[in-house]
Design a protein around this motif. Structure first.
Motif, short mmCIF file in Angstrom:
data_model
loop_
_atom_site.label_atom_id
_atom_site.label_comp_id
_atom_site.label_asym_id
_atom_site.label_seq_id
_atom_site.Cartn_x
_atom_site.Cartn_y
_atom_site.Cartn_z
N ALA A 27 29.77 -6.00 24.98
CA ALA A 27 30.55 -6.52 23.85
C ALA A 27 31.10 -5.37 23.00
CB ALA A 27 29.68 -7.44 22.99
N LEU A 30 33.57 -3.04 26.09
CA LEU A 30 34.71 -3.63 26.80
C LEU A 30 35.58 -4.42 25.82
CD1 LEU A 30 32.80 -4.94 29.96
CD2 LEU A 30 34.14 -2.84 29.74
N PRO A 31 36.89 -4.36 26.01
CA PRO A 31 37.77 -5.10 25.08
C PRO A 31 37.72 -6.59 25.37
CG PRO A 31 39.06 -4.07 26.81
CD PRO A 31 37.64 -3.65 27.04
N PRO A 32 37.92 -7.43 24.36
CA PRO A 32 38.05 -8.87 24.64
C PRO A 32 39.38 -9.11 25.35
CG PRO A 32 38.51 -8.43 22.34
CD PRO A 32 38.11 -7.12 22.94
N PRO A 33 39.50 -10.21 26.09
CA PRO A 33 40.78 -10.46 26.77
C PRO A 33 41.90 -10.65 25.76
CG PRO A 33 39.34 -12.38 26.93
CD PRO A 33 38.53 -11.29 26.33
N GLU A 37 46.71 -13.62 27.60
CA GLU A 37 46.08 -13.83 28.91
C GLU A 37 45.13 -15.03 28.85
OE1 GLU A 37 44.28 -10.04 29.69
OE2 GLU A 37 46.21 -9.05 29.43
N ARG A 38 44.38 -15.13 27.76
CA ARG A 38 43.46 -16.27 27.60
C ARG A 38 44.24 -17.58 27.60
NH1 ARG A 38 39.15 -16.50 24.01
NH2 ARG A 38 39.43 -18.73 24.30
N ALA A 41 45.56 -18.34 31.05
CA ALA A 41 44.48 -18.78 31.95
C ALA A 41 44.11 -20.23 31.66
CB ALA A 41 43.27 -17.87 31.79
N ALA A 45 44.55 -23.50 33.98
CA ALA A 45 43.41 -24.38 34.29
C ALA A 45 43.79 -25.85 34.11
CB ALA A 45 42.23 -24.03 33.40
N ALA A 133 48.30 -18.35 36.37
CA ALA A 133 46.98 -17.76 36.66
C ALA A 133 47.13 -16.31 37.12
CB ALA A 133 46.28 -18.59 37.73
N GLY A 134 48.08 -16.08 38.01
CA GLY A 134 48.29 -14.72 38.52
C GLY A 134 48.71 -13.76 37.43
N ALA A 136 48.14 -14.11 34.28
CA ALA A 136 47.02 -13.92 33.35
C ALA A 136 46.10 -12.82 33.86
CB ALA A 136 46.25 -15.23 33.19
N VAL A 137 45.79 -12.88 35.15
CA VAL A 137 44.92 -11.85 35.75
C VAL A 137 45.58 -10.48 35.67
CG1 VAL A 137 43.87 -11.06 37.90
CG2 VAL A 137 43.72 -13.46 37.27
N ASP B 69 40.78 -4.07 30.57
CA ASP B 69 41.25 -5.26 29.83
C ASP B 69 40.14 -6.22 29.44
OD1 ASP B 69 43.83 -4.31 30.31
OD2 ASP B 69 43.95 -5.34 32.22
N TYR B 71 37.04 -9.12 30.25
CA TYR B 71 36.89 -10.25 31.16
C TYR B 71 37.88 -11.38 30.85
CZ TYR B 71 32.59 -8.41 33.14
OH TYR B 71 31.69 -7.65 33.81
N LEU B 72 38.26 -12.07 31.93
CA LEU B 72 39.13 -13.24 31.79
C LEU B 72 38.81 -14.19 32.94
CD1 LEU B 72 41.66 -14.49 30.33
CD2 LEU B 72 42.99 -13.49 32.17
N VAL B 74 39.83 -17.22 35.17
CA VAL B 74 40.94 -18.10 35.55
C VAL B 74 40.38 -19.11 36.54
CG1 VAL B 74 43.27 -18.20 36.49
CG2 VAL B 74 42.52 -16.16 35.27
N ARG B 77 40.72 -19.55 40.62
CA ARG B 77 41.31 -18.33 41.18
C ARG B 77 40.30 -17.21 41.13
NH1 ARG B 77 46.88 -16.94 41.89
NH2 ARG B 77 46.30 -14.79 41.57
N TYR B 234 26.79 -13.19 27.31
CA TYR B 234 27.98 -12.38 27.00
C TYR B 234 29.25 -13.12 27.43
CZ TYR B 234 31.53 -8.79 27.56
OH TYR B 234 32.69 -8.10 27.51
#
Lengths: 226, 371
Positions: A27, A30-33, A37-38, A41, A45, A133-134, A136-137, B69, B71-72, B74, B77, B234
């Motif tokens: 936490a 690593l950066p939050p998304p 992108e969220r 995604a 969904a 989705a693609g 977003a990833v 970046d 976590y994300l 999807v 996928r 997390y």
């Protein structure tokens, strides 16, 4: 007893530290998304989970309703393959399974110029959902505040893709509008070369009656495997 | 004229250098095998694609994405919650020191492998004779799947953490063992199995430990599981789904269930027809089981064998044999068994030649198949 208590306290402290560090280190480092992108995604969904999208399209100077289903369809050689089927209110059917699009129109209906544009405007899960989705990833989607379908929304701008339209390679420009709170897809604005259009879309659960409607409308194309 | 404090500092530096040399000299053979094996992998990788850096491919792309970046998830996928966070954390730290992500991954892996080999040799020497420890370490360095130790994969780091935890426990540094075990738990899911050897070591030391050390030992045994449990917490915080790991795994076709092994065997012919490379993993699976049986004969502590068996067998319950060849890199008893088989010079030579040849072959497959 005091020794046992000390052992237990130390053991539990280490467990707590491991649990806390296992959460805190990622936490902290690593950066939050990214928000875009969220949102993309979550919007993907919606489309991929519900499998059916109802739409009302304005394109090529015409208004038409659409119903798009993601499922398994018979290809030309009879093999079932995953894809999407779009049935328009004028009777036009567009099937995309295995990459190639097949469009069939009733005799008196003027053929549409680009099935790709229609599939995107109709919010077809296999086209728009997979693309959201693609992107977003890949982290290539951007979001902006907007207003769509009579409510506050977010506009998701997707990076352009190239498509063949009647043998010519053209770029598209796809924007998907989602509700501001739950990121449910609401509308699509799209352009492909000199063609452009907009639509309102609504994800729908694929119930038995709806699937029967599809079956009735497109018996040669529709398979049975889910 | 050198003043008094400066003379003291110089002497201290010379002393440290002498101690360093003293430490390195008996391990020069190990450094040599590490350097030679890595040279082979890097040279073959560059020969395959001089313009590209294939050591960062496959899962490496995902680890870099997480480091860059976050976590994300999807749904439906392939997405990055399938990859545990500690290796991306290390990549991010290396990047913050000025390294590009493309370089940081293989660099961290290669350096970690050297540390891992040193720790593995020391651990093996504590359990067996030095000659066996030496052979086992060489076999690990040149193992056919060992090209993964040079890729942007967490296997090298896991080797450091697993062997480091066990070695620290053997030397009664239970706090360090707990830290290494916890880090292993958030590096790869297999990290949780280090608790088995740690538990056995703690049990063997129970009478000679004071209350605080006993608590630290118990904490070290539980730390990998506690750290593993922190990952869903997390994920719940960052992607609002504590089951994101399982969902992402599903997109890779991995879904653990009680009859997963039956399903894996049942679908094997069809899967092989679709993906012939899977033969590698099936052969490795059988070979690993045979080597674990051999290891049982030479008598390492049973918890090591159980941990190894768990690492090799449990993935099959996800419904396939994919990547089992790679998972074997984290099973020390396999290399102890190989080292026992290689006790005769001819067999030893045959294992070394075969391993190096297959290591070259394995590296050549990187562009075609994931490890």
């Amino acid at each position: 007893v005091r020794g046992l208590a000390a052992s237990i306290v130390v053991a539990l402290s280490i467990c707590g530290a491991a649990l806390g560090a296992g959460w805190a280190i990622p936490a902290g480092v690593l950066p939050p998304p990214a928000r875009a992108e969220r949102v993309a995604a979550d919007a993907a969904a919606w489309l991929l989970r519900y499998r059916v999208v109802e739409s009302s399209l304005r394109v090529e100077g015409r208004r038409v309703s659409g119903l798009c289903l993601r499922g398994w369809f018979a290809s030309r050689d009879g093999v079932l393959a995953r894809g999407v089927l779009l049935v328009l209110g004028d009777g036009t059917r567009i099937l995309n399974n295995g990459g190639a699009e097949r469009m069939t129109s009733p005799p008196r209906v003027r053929p549409w110029r680009s099935p790709t544009l229609l599939l995107e405007l109709a919010g077809c899960p296999g086209a728009v959902g997979k693309r959201l989705a693609g992107d977003a990833v890949d982290g290539t989607v951007t979001a902006a505040r907007a207003f769509a379908a009579g409510q506050p929304a977010l506009a998701l701008h997707l990076p352009t893709q190239r498509h063949h339209v009647r043998g010519i390679l053209v770029r598209d420009r796809l924007t998907v509008y989602v509700s501001a709170r739950r990121y449910r897809p609401l509308a699509v604005v799209d352009s492909l070369g000199d063609l452009s259009g907009s639509s309102r879309i609504r994800v729908v659960r694929a119930g038995a009656s709806l699937l029967e409607r599809f079956q009735a409308q497109s018996p040669p194309m529709l398979g049975t495997r889910q | 004229v050198i003043s008094q404090p400066e003379t003291g500092r110089t002497e201290a530096r010379l002393g440290a250098a002498a101690r360093g040399l003293e430490w390195i000299q008996p391990r020069l053979w190990l450094i040599g095998w590490w350097a030679a094996s890595r040279l082979i992998v890097v040279a073959v990788a560059l020969a395959i694609r001089p313009s590209g850096w294939i050591l960062g491919s496959w899962d490496g792309r995902w680890y870099r994405t997480v480091a860059r970046d976050g976590y994300l998830l999807v749904p439906g996928r392939q997405s990055d919650p399938a990859f545990f966070p500690f290796f991306p954390v290390v990549l991010r730290a290396a990047h913050d020191l000025g390294l590009g992500y493309a370089v940081a991954g293989p660099l961290v892996s290669n350096v970690a492998l050297l540390v891992g080999l040193v720790l593995f040799e020391a651990l093996t020497r504590n359990l067996f004779r030095p000659q066996l420890a030496r052979r086992a370490t060489i076999y690990l360095a040149v193992f056919p799947l060992g090209y993964v130790f040079s890729m942007t994969y967490p296997e090298s780091l896991m080797l450091v953490l697993m062997t480091g935890a066990a070695l620290a426990a053997m030397r009664r540094s239970w706090w360090l063992a707990a830290a290494c075990g916890a880090a292993a738990g958030i590096t790869r899911p297999e990290g949780v199995f280090i608790a088995l050897p740690l538990g056995a070591i703690a049990w063997s030391q129970r009478r000679s430990l004071g209350p605080i050390e006993r608590g630290a030992a118990a904490g070290a045994v539980l730390a990998p599981a506690a750290a593993l449990a922190s990952y869903p917490l997390y994920l719940s915080h960052v992607v609002h789904d504590p089951l994101a790991w399982q969902r992402a795994q599903r997109a890779w076709g991995r879904h653990f269930h009680a009859l997963g092994a039956v399903s894996a065997i049942e679908h094997l012919p069809a899967t092989l027809a679709h993906n012939a490379w899977l033969v590698r993993d099936v052969i490795a699976f059988v070979l690993y089981l045979v080597l674990l049986a051999v290891a049982w004969r030479i008598g390492p502590p049973l918890p090591w064998l159980l941990a190894g068996l768990a690492i090799v067998v449990i993935p099959v319950f996800s419904g396939g044999f994919d990547s089992i060849a790679r998972f074997g890199l984290l099973v020390p008893p396999l290399f102890w068994a190989l080292a026992w088989l290689g006790r005769r010079p001819r067999v030893d030579l045959a294992i070394r030649i075969a391993s190096i040849t297959l290591l070259v072959g394995g590296t050549l497959t990187i562009p075609h198949v994931y490890p």
